[in-house]
Design a protein around this motif. Structure first.
Motif, PDB file in Angstrom:
ATOM      1  N   GLY A  31      -1.937   6.255  -2.502  1.00 50.50           N
ATOM      2  CA  GLY A  31      -0.829   6.795  -1.166  1.00 50.50           C
ATOM      3  C   GLY A  31       0.402   6.630  -1.731  1.00 50.50           C
ATOM      4  N   GLU A  32       1.315   7.195  -0.571  1.00 49.29           N
ATOM      5  CA  GLU A  32       2.666   7.191  -0.709  1.00 49.29           C
ATOM      6  C   GLU A  32       3.195   5.594  -1.051  1.00 49.29           C
ATOM      7  OE1 GLU A  32       6.633   8.488   1.768  1.00 49.29           O
ATOM      8  OE2 GLU A  32       4.771   8.920   2.652  1.00 49.29           O
ATOM      9  N   GLY A  33       4.072   5.663  -2.035  1.00 42.88           N
ATOM     10  CA  GLY A  33       4.876   4.512  -2.271  1.00 42.88           C
ATOM     11  C   GLY A  33       4.192   3.440  -3.291  1.00 42.88           C
ATOM     12  N   VAL A  34       3.046   3.883  -3.678  1.00 48.18           N
ATOM     13  CA  VAL A  34       2.100   2.660  -4.554  1.00 48.18           C
ATOM     14  C   VAL A  34       2.794   3.084  -5.928  1.00 48.18           C
ATOM     15  CG1 VAL A  34      -0.042   2.424  -5.466  1.00 48.18           C
ATOM     16  CG2 VAL A  34       0.182   3.006  -3.095  1.00 48.18           C
ATOM     17  N   LYS A  35       2.907   2.285  -6.489  1.00 50.23           N
ATOM     18  CA  LYS A  35       3.970   2.411  -7.904  1.00 50.23           C
ATOM     19  C   LYS A  35       3.036   1.627  -9.094  1.00 50.23           C
ATOM     20  CE  LYS A  35       7.535   4.457  -6.293  1.00 50.23           C
ATOM     21  NZ  LYS A  35       7.304   5.874  -6.241  1.00 50.23           N
ATOM     22  N   GLU A  36       2.336   0.495  -8.618  1.00 49.72           N
ATOM     23  CA  GLU A  36       1.749  -0.216  -9.465  1.00 49.72           C
ATOM     24  C   GLU A  36       0.267   0.290 -10.287  1.00 49.72           C
ATOM     25  OE1 GLU A  36       1.002  -2.523  -5.904  1.00 49.72           O
ATOM     26  OE2 GLU A  36       2.337  -0.927  -6.355  1.00 49.72           O
ATOM     27  N   TRP A  37      -0.173   1.429  -9.304  1.00 51.85           N
ATOM     28  CA  TRP A  37      -1.382   1.747  -9.863  1.00 51.85           C
ATOM     29  C   TRP A  37      -1.492   3.374  -9.819  1.00 51.85           C
ATOM     30  CZ3 TRP A  37      -4.316  -2.055 -11.088  1.00 51.85           C
ATOM     31  CH2 TRP A  37      -4.379  -3.281 -10.488  1.00 51.85           C
ATOM     32  N   LYS A  38      -2.394   3.843 -10.800  1.00 48.34           N
ATOM     33  CA  LYS A  38      -2.543   5.173 -10.866  1.00 48.34           C
ATOM     34  C   LYS A  38      -4.249   5.614 -11.190  1.00 48.34           C
ATOM     35  CE  LYS A  38      -2.297   5.111 -16.109  1.00 48.34           C
ATOM     36  NZ  LYS A  38      -2.542   3.652 -16.057  1.00 48.34           N
ATOM     37  N   THR A  39      -4.213   6.881 -10.699  1.00 49.25           N
ATOM     38  CA  THR A  39      -5.661   7.223 -10.799  1.00 49.25           C
ATOM     39  C   THR A  39      -6.261   6.969 -12.207  1.00 49.25           C
ATOM     40  OG1 THR A  39      -4.922   9.531 -11.536  1.00 49.25           O
ATOM     41  CG2 THR A  39      -5.332   9.091  -9.261  1.00 49.25           C
ATOM     42  N   ARG A  45     -13.946   3.644  -0.910  1.00 49.58           N
ATOM     43  CA  ARG A  45     -13.325   2.881   0.058  1.00 49.58           C
ATOM     44  C   ARG A  45     -11.667   2.732  -0.090  1.00 49.58           C
ATOM     45  NH1 ARG A  45     -11.410  -2.011   2.220  1.00 49.58           N
ATOM     46  NH2 ARG A  45     -12.489  -2.955   3.966  1.00 49.58           N
ATOM     47  N   THR A  46     -10.930   2.726   0.936  1.00 49.37           N
ATOM     48  CA  THR A  46      -9.501   2.645   0.567  1.00 49.37           C
ATOM     49  C   THR A  46      -9.302   0.991   0.860  1.00 49.37           C
ATOM     50  OG1 THR A  46      -8.928   2.635   2.999  1.00 49.37           O
ATOM     51  CG2 THR A  46      -8.708   4.685   1.633  1.00 49.37           C
ATOM     52  N   PHE A  47      -8.184   0.673  -0.071  1.00 47.91           N
ATOM     53  CA  PHE A  47      -7.611  -0.699  -0.065  1.00 47.91           C
ATOM     54  C   PHE A  47      -6.301  -0.970  -0.191  1.00 47.91           C
ATOM     55  CE2 PHE A  47     -11.676  -0.902  -2.321  1.00 47.91           C
ATOM     56  CZ  PHE A  47     -12.530  -1.729  -1.944  1.00 47.91           C
ATOM     57  N   PRO A  48      -5.677  -2.017   0.432  1.00 44.80           N
ATOM     58  CA  PRO A  48      -4.122  -2.066   0.314  1.00 44.80           C
ATOM     59  C   PRO A  48      -4.036  -2.279  -1.360  1.00 44.80           C
ATOM     60  CG  PRO A  48      -4.998  -3.562   1.952  1.00 44.80           C
ATOM     61  CD  PRO A  48      -6.386  -3.083   1.295  1.00 44.80           C
ATOM     62  N   ALA A  49      -2.797  -1.541  -1.717  1.00 41.18           N
ATOM     63  CA  ALA A  49      -2.761  -1.560  -3.349  1.00 41.18           C
ATOM     64  C   ALA A  49      -2.422  -3.113  -3.669  1.00 41.18           C
ATOM     65  CB  ALA A  49      -1.393  -0.903  -3.406  1.00 41.18           C
ATOM     66  N   GLN A  50      -1.754  -3.822  -2.971  1.00 36.22           N
ATOM     67  CA  GLN A  50      -1.491  -5.268  -3.157  1.00 36.22           C
ATOM     68  C   GLN A  50      -2.645  -6.270  -3.492  1.00 36.22           C
ATOM     69  OE1 GLN A  50       1.255  -6.684  -0.299  1.00 36.22           O
ATOM     70  NE2 GLN A  50      -0.131  -6.485   1.252  1.00 36.22           N
ATOM     71  N   ALA A  51      -3.784  -5.864  -2.776  1.00 33.00           N
ATOM     72  CA  ALA A  51      -5.095  -6.545  -2.850  1.00 33.00           C
ATOM     73  C   ALA A  51      -6.175  -6.428  -4.049  1.00 33.00           C
ATOM     74  CB  ALA A  51      -5.951  -6.360  -1.700  1.00 33.00           C
ATOM     75  N   LEU A  52      -5.383  -5.426  -5.032  1.00 38.33           N
ATOM     76  CA  LEU A  52      -6.206  -5.213  -6.479  1.00 38.33           C
ATOM     77  C   LEU A  52      -5.892  -5.953  -7.341  1.00 38.33           C
ATOM     78  CD1 LEU A  52      -6.442  -1.225  -5.641  1.00 38.33           C
ATOM     79  CD2 LEU A  52      -7.880  -3.349  -4.715  1.00 38.33           C
TER      80      LEU A  52
END
Length: 349
Positions: free
Chosen positions: A81-89, A124-131
């Motif tokens: 999603g928008e603003g996610v910098k720490e993860w990529k596909t 499933r979607t997750f908050p990026a910071q929870a991964l």
């Protein structure tokens, strides 16, 4: 950047509590990840005793209706999603058991498969910071065992005010997921492990994993006396109690430091049945014990644990008893309930 993704997901849910036989597959829409979220394709889910309690309607104060169960997963990010910098596909990840517990001071109210919908779903979607990133040497099946069992054992042994250290002696009760990881982490840390079980076959596995002493508590009903004999009357430095179907009684505490040696730590993991708080407190005062209640852990602890796993890949390799396919979820629950397993039971997608 948001990539293309499936429009629907198959998932299991519980239309009513009472039994895991009520698990039902449904197909629901998949939404694009919102700002700060990622969409994940699930590759594997591991089961834990809590999942049996949730399905039976015996978990805490209850769960939301039509709950999607399970908390422990490993998967692949397919959209961000928008603003996610720490993860990529393409990144391989696990979700933390509590998606809002980022560090020790976080609340930890949103536990997957309990307070909120869980992970027994294809997407499933997750908050990026929870991964948390999966260690490179682990498969998806192996990584799915980490969020609860491994992190609970790591938190119990190597966090808090009195972490385990090389040279300590630890008593590990049973051969379930938490107990096996506790055994492995203790061995990797240079501690001596005494393991208990009601099965000689399971104790053979514990020995292969590095337990120095093993005790069958059915054939040795006074097993706490055997622990004292093995330690020359001194007792152990730490007890990990992670068997919710057995009594947490005075025998475990009796195994801790004896005679002129005071101290030691009694660590309770999960919902250990028939705990008698007064007895434990009185014993703790008399023996100057530390008591720690363990409820999984934070994202920060998860990342720290993964460094231990990567540094000790052979000694900490997750033990998987059996793998089931997605459409065999009920059979996986049945196998877990049988208590014939050693280590973890996994559902592969």
């Amino acid at each position: 950047m948001i990539m293309s993704f499936p429009t629907t997901t198959r998932r299991y849910y519980l239309p009513q509590p009472g039994s895991f036989e009520n698990l039902t597959i449904q197909e629901v829409p998949v939404s694009a990840p919102a700002a700060g979220e990622v969409l994940v394709k699930t590759h594997a889910v591991s089961l834990q005793f809590r999942d049996l309690l949730v399905a039976a309607g015996r978990y805490g104060s209850g769960c939301p209706p039509n709950l999607v169960p399970c908390s422990d997963m490993a998967g692949e990010i397919i959209a961000v999603g928008e603003g996610v910098k720490e993860w990529k596909t393409g990144d391989r990840i696990c979700a933390n058991f509590m998606v809002d517990k980022l560090h020790d001071g976080s609340p930890g109210n949103e536990a997957l498969g309990g307070a909120v919908n869980g992970v027994l779903t294809e997407y499933r979607t997750f908050p990026a910071q929870a991964l948390v990133a999966i260690p490179e040497h682990l498969s998806y099946d192996e990584a799915s065992t980490l969020p609860c069992a491994a992190l609970t054992a790591y938190n119990a042994l190597l966090c808090g005010i009195e972490p385990l250290k090389a040279g300590d002696t630890i008593l590990v009760q049973g051969t379930g997921g938490v107990s096996i990881f506790a055994l492995q982490f203790a061995v990797a840390s240079g501690a001596t492990v005494i393991a208990t079980s009601s099965s000689d076959e399971k104790l053979k596995i514990a020995t292969k994993l590095g337990a120095k002493h093993v005790i069958n508590y059915k054939t040795t009903p006074k097993w706490s006396e055997e622990v004292l004999r093995l330690t020359n009357g001194a007792g152990v430095d730490c007890v990990i109690e992670a068997i919710p179907i057995r009594k947490c009684n005075a025998r475990s505490i009796h195994c801790l430091h004896q005679k002129r040696r005071k101290g030691g730590c009694y660590r309770l993991c999960w919902q250990c049945a028939d705990v008698k708080p007064a007895d434990i407190i009185i014993a703790a005062i008399g023996k100057q014990l530390s008591l720690r209640g363990i409820y999984v852990g934070s994202v920060v602890q998860f990342k720290n644990m993964n460094r231990l796993l990567s540094a000790n890949p052979e000694k900490t390799k997750p033990v998987i008893d059996r793998v089931f396919e997605f459409n065999e979820a009920k059979a996986a629950y049945t196998h877990l309930k049988s208590q014939t397993h050693v280590g973890k039971v996994v559902i592969r997608f």
